[in-house]
Motif scaffolding. Structure first.
Motif, PDB file in Angstrom:
ATOM      1  N   LEU A   6      26.151  58.095  45.793  1.00  0.00           N
ATOM      2  CA  LEU A   6      26.252  56.648  45.916  1.00  0.00           C
ATOM      3  C   LEU A   6      27.134  56.122  44.794  1.00  0.00           C
ATOM      4  CD1 LEU A   6      22.520  55.582  46.504  1.00  0.00           C
ATOM      5  CD2 LEU A   6      24.332  55.684  48.207  1.00  0.00           C
ATOM      6  N   SER A   7      27.939  55.135  45.107  1.00  0.00           N
ATOM      7  CA  SER A   7      28.700  54.489  44.042  1.00  0.00           C
ATOM      8  C   SER A   7      27.756  53.570  43.277  1.00  0.00           C
ATOM      9  CB  SER A   7      29.859  53.677  44.631  1.00  0.00           C
ATOM     10  OG  SER A   7      29.353  52.560  45.344  1.00  0.00           O
ATOM     11  N   SER A   8      28.132  53.218  42.076  1.00  0.00           N
ATOM     12  CA  SER A   8      27.279  52.316  41.303  1.00  0.00           C
ATOM     13  C   SER A   8      27.148  50.972  42.007  1.00  0.00           C
ATOM     14  CB  SER A   8      27.820  52.142  39.880  1.00  0.00           C
ATOM     15  OG  SER A   8      29.141  51.684  39.905  1.00  0.00           O
ATOM     16  N   VAL A  27      20.216  62.145  43.671  1.00  0.00           N
ATOM     17  CA  VAL A  27      21.208  61.151  44.070  1.00  0.00           C
ATOM     18  C   VAL A  27      22.230  61.062  42.943  1.00  0.00           C
ATOM     19  CG1 VAL A  27      21.619  58.746  44.691  1.00  0.00           C
ATOM     20  CG2 VAL A  27      19.486  59.868  45.391  1.00  0.00           C
ATOM     21  N   VAL A  28      23.454  61.419  43.242  1.00  0.00           N
ATOM     22  CA  VAL A  28      24.529  61.369  42.257  1.00  0.00           C
ATOM     23  C   VAL A  28      25.139  59.976  42.321  1.00  0.00           C
ATOM     24  CG1 VAL A  28      26.753  62.323  41.551  1.00  0.00           C
ATOM     25  CG2 VAL A  28      24.977  63.834  42.475  1.00  0.00           C
ATOM     26  N   ILE A  29      25.116  59.294  41.191  1.00  0.00           N
ATOM     27  CA  ILE A  29      25.694  57.959  41.094  1.00  0.00           C
ATOM     28  C   ILE A  29      27.099  58.100  40.514  1.00  0.00           C
ATOM     29  CG2 ILE A  29      25.407  55.616  40.184  1.00  0.00           C
ATOM     30  CD1 ILE A  29      23.046  56.632  41.938  1.00  0.00           C
ATOM     31  N   THR A  30      28.059  57.544  41.222  1.00  0.00           N
ATOM     32  CA  THR A  30      29.440  57.656  40.753  1.00  0.00           C
ATOM     33  C   THR A  30      29.919  56.337  40.164  1.00  0.00           C
ATOM     34  OG1 THR A  30      30.331  57.063  42.927  1.00  0.00           O
ATOM     35  CG2 THR A  30      29.985  59.411  42.490  1.00  0.00           C
ATOM     36  N   ASP A  31      30.812  56.457  39.220  1.00  0.00           N
ATOM     37  CA  ASP A  31      31.455  55.302  38.608  1.00  0.00           C
ATOM     38  C   ASP A  31      32.961  55.538  38.686  1.00  0.00           C
ATOM     39  OD1 ASP A  31      31.808  52.924  37.269  1.00  0.00           O
ATOM     40  OD2 ASP A  31      31.377  53.758  35.291  1.00  0.00           O
ATOM     41  N   GLY A  33      34.469  56.695  41.193  1.00  0.00           N
ATOM     42  CA  GLY A  33      34.674  57.947  41.920  1.00  0.00           C
ATOM     43  C   GLY A  33      34.235  59.205  41.187  1.00  0.00           C
ATOM     44  N   LYS A  34      33.840  59.074  39.929  1.00  0.00           N
ATOM     45  CA  LYS A  34      33.425  60.249  39.160  1.00  0.00           C
ATOM     46  C   LYS A  34      31.913  60.215  38.950  1.00  0.00           C
ATOM     47  CE  LYS A  34      37.753  60.663  36.661  1.00  0.00           C
ATOM     48  NZ  LYS A  34      38.401  60.694  35.351  1.00  0.00           N
TER      49      LYS A  34
END
Length: 84
Positions: A6-8, A27-31, A33-34
């Motif tokens: 999920l994006s932030s 759940v990987v939170i991206t900022d 795209g990273k």
């Protein structure tokens, strides 16, 4: 176990969606795209960071008796000493 990304922005928009996804796996939170953070359930956190075992506990775990281990014998040779 499934990994959700999920994006932030998505996280901020729907926290309950992220919490439900964390029940199925991390759940990987991206900022931008990273990957920047990981959301997981508290029980998974406790499992991963729980009490560390000592060597005796680790070696007495069930199922380890079926693993064959034959490490090479360490050979330690004495060195000559020059006392002059």
């Amino acid at each position: 176990m499934s990994i959700t990304r999920l994006s932030s922005r998505e996280l901020n928009h729907d926290v309950s969606k992220a919490k439900k996804a964390a029940q199925r796996g991390p759940v990987v939170i991206t900022d931008r795209g990273k990957p920047s953070h990981v959301l997981m359930t508290y029980s998974e956190f406790v499992r991963l960071t729980g009490k560390r075992r000592n060597l005796v506990d680790a070696l007495s775990m069930p199922g380890l008796s079926t693993i064959e281990l034959d490490p090479p014998r360490a050979e330690i040779a004495p060195r000559e000493v020059d006392l002059c």
